[in-house]
Design an enzyme around this catalytic site. Structure first.
Site, PDB file in Angstrom:
ATOM      1  NE  ARG A 266      -4.361  -0.858   0.070  1.00 31.61           N
ATOM      2  CZ  ARG A 266      -4.582  -1.860  -0.792  1.00 31.61           C
ATOM      3  NH1 ARG A 266      -3.649  -2.230  -1.635  1.00 31.61           N
ATOM      4  NH2 ARG A 266      -5.748  -2.488  -0.810  1.00 31.61           N
TER       5      ARG A 266
ATOM      6  CG  HIS B 112      -3.407  -0.350  -6.717  1.00 30.95           C
ATOM      7  ND1 HIS B 112      -3.756   0.261  -5.551  1.00 30.95           N
ATOM      8  CD2 HIS B 112      -3.596  -1.675  -6.496  1.00 30.95           C
ATOM      9  CE1 HIS B 112      -4.143  -0.629  -4.658  1.00 30.95           C
ATOM     10  NE2 HIS B 112      -4.054  -1.820  -5.216  1.00 30.95           N
TER      11      HIS B 112
HETATM   12  P1  NDP Z   1      -2.283 -11.261   4.400  1.00 29.79           P
HETATM   13  O1  NDP Z   1      -3.198 -10.709   5.433  1.00 29.79           O
HETATM   14  O2  NDP Z   1      -2.526 -12.635   3.895  1.00 29.79           O
HETATM   15  O3  NDP Z   1      -0.779 -11.204   4.944  1.00 29.79           O
HETATM   16  C1  NDP Z   1      -0.270 -10.063   5.548  1.00 29.79           C
HETATM   17  C2  NDP Z   1       1.155 -10.341   5.971  1.00 29.79           C
HETATM   18  O4  NDP Z   1       1.674  -9.128   6.533  1.00 29.79           O
HETATM   19  C3  NDP Z   1       1.261 -11.405   7.069  1.00 29.79           C
HETATM   20  O5  NDP Z   1       2.406 -12.208   6.848  1.00 29.79           O
HETATM   21  C4  NDP Z   1       1.401 -10.569   8.335  1.00 29.79           C
HETATM   22  O6  NDP Z   1       2.111 -11.197   9.403  1.00 29.79           O
HETATM   23  C5  NDP Z   1       2.221  -9.410   7.821  1.00 29.79           C
HETATM   24  N1  NDP Z   1       2.058  -8.258   8.717  1.00 29.79           N
HETATM   25  C6  NDP Z   1       0.931  -7.577   9.014  1.00 29.79           C
HETATM   26  N2  NDP Z   1       1.187  -6.600   9.917  1.00 29.79           N
HETATM   27  C7  NDP Z   1       2.501  -6.677  10.189  1.00 29.79           C
HETATM   28  C8  NDP Z   1       3.357  -5.962  11.057  1.00 29.79           C
HETATM   29  N3  NDP Z   1       2.910  -4.962  11.829  1.00 29.79           N
HETATM   30  N4  NDP Z   1       4.661  -6.314  11.106  1.00 29.79           N
HETATM   31  C9  NDP Z   1       5.128  -7.319  10.346  1.00 29.79           C
HETATM   32  N5  NDP Z   1       4.360  -8.057   9.502  1.00 29.79           N
HETATM   33  C10 NDP Z   1       3.064  -7.722   9.429  1.00 29.79           C
HETATM   34  O7  NDP Z   1      -2.270 -10.209   3.213  1.00 29.79           O
HETATM   35  P2  NDP Z   1      -2.079 -10.482   1.662  1.00 29.79           P
HETATM   36  O8  NDP Z   1      -0.820 -11.217   1.466  1.00 29.79           O
HETATM   37  O9  NDP Z   1      -3.314 -11.025   1.079  1.00 29.79           O
HETATM   38  O10 NDP Z   1      -1.970  -8.991   1.114  1.00 29.79           O
HETATM   39  C11 NDP Z   1      -1.029  -8.086   1.609  1.00 29.79           C
HETATM   40  C12 NDP Z   1      -1.355  -6.693   1.109  1.00 29.79           C
HETATM   41  O11 NDP Z   1      -1.101  -6.578  -0.273  1.00 29.79           O
HETATM   42  C13 NDP Z   1      -2.841  -6.288   1.207  1.00 29.79           C
HETATM   43  O12 NDP Z   1      -3.177  -5.907   2.515  1.00 29.79           O
HETATM   44  C14 NDP Z   1      -2.923  -5.146   0.227  1.00 29.79           C
HETATM   45  O13 NDP Z   1      -2.631  -3.937   0.882  1.00 29.79           O
HETATM   46  C15 NDP Z   1      -1.828  -5.470  -0.780  1.00 29.79           C
HETATM   47  N6  NDP Z   1      -2.365  -5.803  -2.098  1.00 29.79           N
HETATM   48  C16 NDP Z   1      -1.895  -5.099  -3.169  1.00 29.79           C
HETATM   49  C17 NDP Z   1      -2.318  -5.405  -4.426  1.00 29.79           C
HETATM   50  C18 NDP Z   1      -1.763  -4.688  -5.597  1.00 29.79           C
HETATM   51  O14 NDP Z   1      -2.228  -4.890  -6.720  1.00 29.79           O
HETATM   52  N7  NDP Z   1      -0.756  -3.852  -5.416  1.00 29.79           N
HETATM   53  C19 NDP Z   1      -3.299  -6.470  -4.677  1.00 29.79           C
HETATM   54  C20 NDP Z   1      -3.718  -7.148  -3.481  1.00 29.79           C
HETATM   55  C21 NDP Z   1      -3.255  -6.809  -2.243  1.00 29.79           C
HETATM   56  P3  NDP Z   1       1.546 -12.536  10.096  1.00 29.79           P
HETATM   57  O15 NDP Z   1       1.832 -13.631   9.087  1.00 29.79           O
HETATM   58  O16 NDP Z   1       2.341 -12.657  11.331  1.00 29.79           O
HETATM   59  O17 NDP Z   1       0.081 -12.321  10.297  1.00 29.79           O
HETATM   60  C1  OXD Z   2      -5.817  -4.659  -3.233  1.00 29.89           C
HETATM   61  C2  OXD Z   2      -6.445  -5.437  -4.247  1.00 29.89           C
HETATM   62  O1  OXD Z   2      -6.067  -4.878  -2.065  1.00 29.89           O
HETATM   63  O2  OXD Z   2      -6.470  -5.002  -5.417  1.00 29.89           O
HETATM   64  O3  OXD Z   2      -5.024  -3.795  -3.615  1.00 29.89           O
HETATM   65  O4  OXD Z   2      -6.903  -6.538  -3.953  1.00 29.89           O
END
Ligand code: NDP
Ligand code: OXD
Length: 310
Positions: free
Chosen positions: A225, A273
Site C-alpha cells: 500500500r 496499482h
Molecule cells: P495477508 O493478510 O494474507 O498477509 C499479511 C502479511 O503481513 C502477514 O504475513 C502478516 O504477518 C504481515 N504483517 C501484518 N502486519 C505486520 C506488522 N505490523 N509487522 C510485520 N508483519 C506484518 O495479506 P495479503 O498477502 O493477502 O496482502 C497483503 C497486502 O497486499 C494487502 O493488505 C494489500 O494492501 C496489498 N495488495 C496489493 C495489491 C496490488 O495490486 N498492489 C493487490 C492485493 C493486495 P503474520 O503472518 O504474522 O500475520
Molecule cells: C488490493 C487489491 O487490495 O487489489 O489492492 O486486492
C-alpha cells in the site's frame, strides 16, 4: 437477502454473471439501483462512498471486500459497527502478484534498467551480476501474497528471508518477526519487497530510518500500500545512493498526481496499482463459497481482525 455491489473499477456485468451462476438464490443489486435497502444483508465492495453503508443498510450482516487490502474500508469512521469485514482471498490475486514480484525482482537482480539505458546509448558492455543464490531478497509480509511470492523466489534459488508480525516457519525462507526481528532482517536484505497490509503498525514504515538499515544500494519493491512508504524519503534515498532503484505499484494518493516527482525519476518504475487484480470468475467463486457458508449457518472464511487491521 440481497447482495449490494459497489466498485468504480470492477465490472458489474462480469461479477453479476459469475455470482448468479454460483449463488442464484441470492438477489443482486447495484449500488445505485432502486430497491429495498432493508433487504440488503451482504455488501461486495471496493472503495464505497464513506458513511453510506451505515446510513443506508440497517440489516447488513457481512461486508465482502473486492480487494485483499481492507485499509480503506476500516478507515471509514462510519463503518457499521459489529458487521464483520471479509477480505478477498483468491487465485487471480495470488498468481498476478507472484508474476509481478518475480518480474521486478529479476529486473533489479539482473540490473535490467542499466542494460536498457545502455541499449538506448548503443553501448555494448557486459554487466556481471551474482547468481540468485547469492542475492538476498527480503519479503515484508508472508500472507496469501507474500507466501506464494516466497515460493516462486525460492524456486528461482534466491536467498529469501521474511519479516512478519508473528513467528513463521516456511521451508527455504529465513524468518524474522516483530520489532526485534526488523533490524537483522533489513541488514541482510539487498532487494526489499513490501507486501504488507496498511495498518496503524505499518503506516510510514518504508522511511529514511528503515532504508538506512539496508545495505547501501538496495532495491525496493512496494506492492502493498502507498501508505507504507514516505515518498520524499524514497526520493532522498535514491539521490544519496542508499537505494539504487524503486519499483512502486501503490501510492499515498492514487492515481499518482501528474506533478509527482516520482513519475520522472530515472530509477523509479511506476505501475498503476495493477500488480494483481481480483479475478471476477475466481473471486466470485470465493465470495459464493462464503455466502453458502453463511446460508448454512457458518462463519465465512477470511474475516478481518479489526484489532490487527488486516
Ligand atoms: P495477508 O493478510 O494474507 O498477509 C499479511 C502479511 O503481513 C502477514 O504475513 C502478516 O504477518 C504481515 N504483517 C501484518 N502486519 C505486520 C506488522 N505490523 N509487522 C510485520 N508483519 C506484518 O495479506 P495479503 O498477502 O493477502 O496482502 C497483503 C497486502 O497486499 C494487502 O493488505 C494489500 O494492501 C496489498 N495488495 C496489493 C495489491 C496490488 O495490486 N498492489 C493487490 C492485493 C493486495 P503474520 O503472518 O504474522 O500475520
Ligand atoms: C488490493 C487489491 O487490495 O487489489 O489492492 O486486492
Amino acid at each position: 437477502m440481497t447482495l449490494i455491489f459497489y466498485s468504480a473499477t470492477d465490472r458489474w456485468d462480469d461479477w453479476a454473471d459469475n455470482l448468479r451462476r454460483e449463488v442464484p438464490e441470492i438477489p443482486l443489486r447495484r449500488w445505485d439501483d432502486p430497491g429495498d435497502d432493508a433487504a440488503v444483508r451482504f455488501a461486495l465492495l471496493w472503495n464505497p462512498p464513506r458513511g453510506e453503508l451505515k446510513r443506508r443498510f440497517p440489516n447488513l450482516e457481512y461486508i465482502f471486500s473486492l480487494g485483499a487490502g481492507v485499509d480503506a474500508l476500516l478507515d471509514d469512521p462510519d463503518l457499521p459497527t459489529g458487521v464483520p469485514v471479509v477480505r478477498m482471498v483468491e487465485e487471480a490475486l495470488v498468481v498476478g502478484m507472484t508474476e509481478y514480484i518475480a518480474l521486478h525482482t529479476l529486473r533489479l537482480h539482473r540490473r535490467q534498467r542499466e542494460l536498457e539505458d545502455q541499449q538506448r546509448a548503443r553501448v555494448w558492455q557486459q554487466i556481471a551480476t551474482p547468481l540468485a543464490p547469492d542475492r538476498r531478497v527480503g519479503l515484508m509480509g508472508l500472507g496469501m501474497l507474500g507466501g506464494d511470492a516466497a515460493r516462486a523466489l525460492t524456486a528461482l534459488r534466491f536467498d529469501v528471508a521474511s519479516w512478519t508480525r508473528t513467528a513463521k516457519e516456511t521451508p527455504g525462507v529465513t524468518g524474522f518477526h516483530g520489532s526485534e526481528g526488523l533490524a537483522p532482517f533489513l541488514a541482510r536484505t539487498e532487494i526489499l519487497i513490501a507486501l504488507l497490509p496498511l495498518t496503524n503498525a505499518t503506516r510510514g514504515l518504508l522511511s529514511r530510518a528503515l532504508f538506512a538499515q539496508l545495505p547501501r544500494g538496495a532495491g525496493l519493491i512496494n506492492a502493498g500500500r502507498g501508505g507504507l512508504q514516505v515518498e520524499a524519503d524514497i526520493l532522498a534515498a535514491l539521490e544519496s545512493g542508499q537505494l539504487s532503484e524503486a519499483v512502486l505499484d501503490v501510492f499515498s494518493t492514487e492515481p499518482l498526481p501528474a506533478d509527482n516527482p516520482l513519475w520522472s525519476h530515472p530509477r523509479v518504475t511506476i505501475t498503476p496499482h495493477n500488480a494483481a487484480l481480483t479475478g471476477a470468475a475466481s473471486g466470485a467463486r470465493e465470495v459464493a463459497a462464503n455466502l453458502r457458508r453463511v446460508l448454512a449457518g457458518e462463519q465465512p472464511r477470511n474475516i478481518v481482525d479489526p484489532a490487527a487491521g488486516y
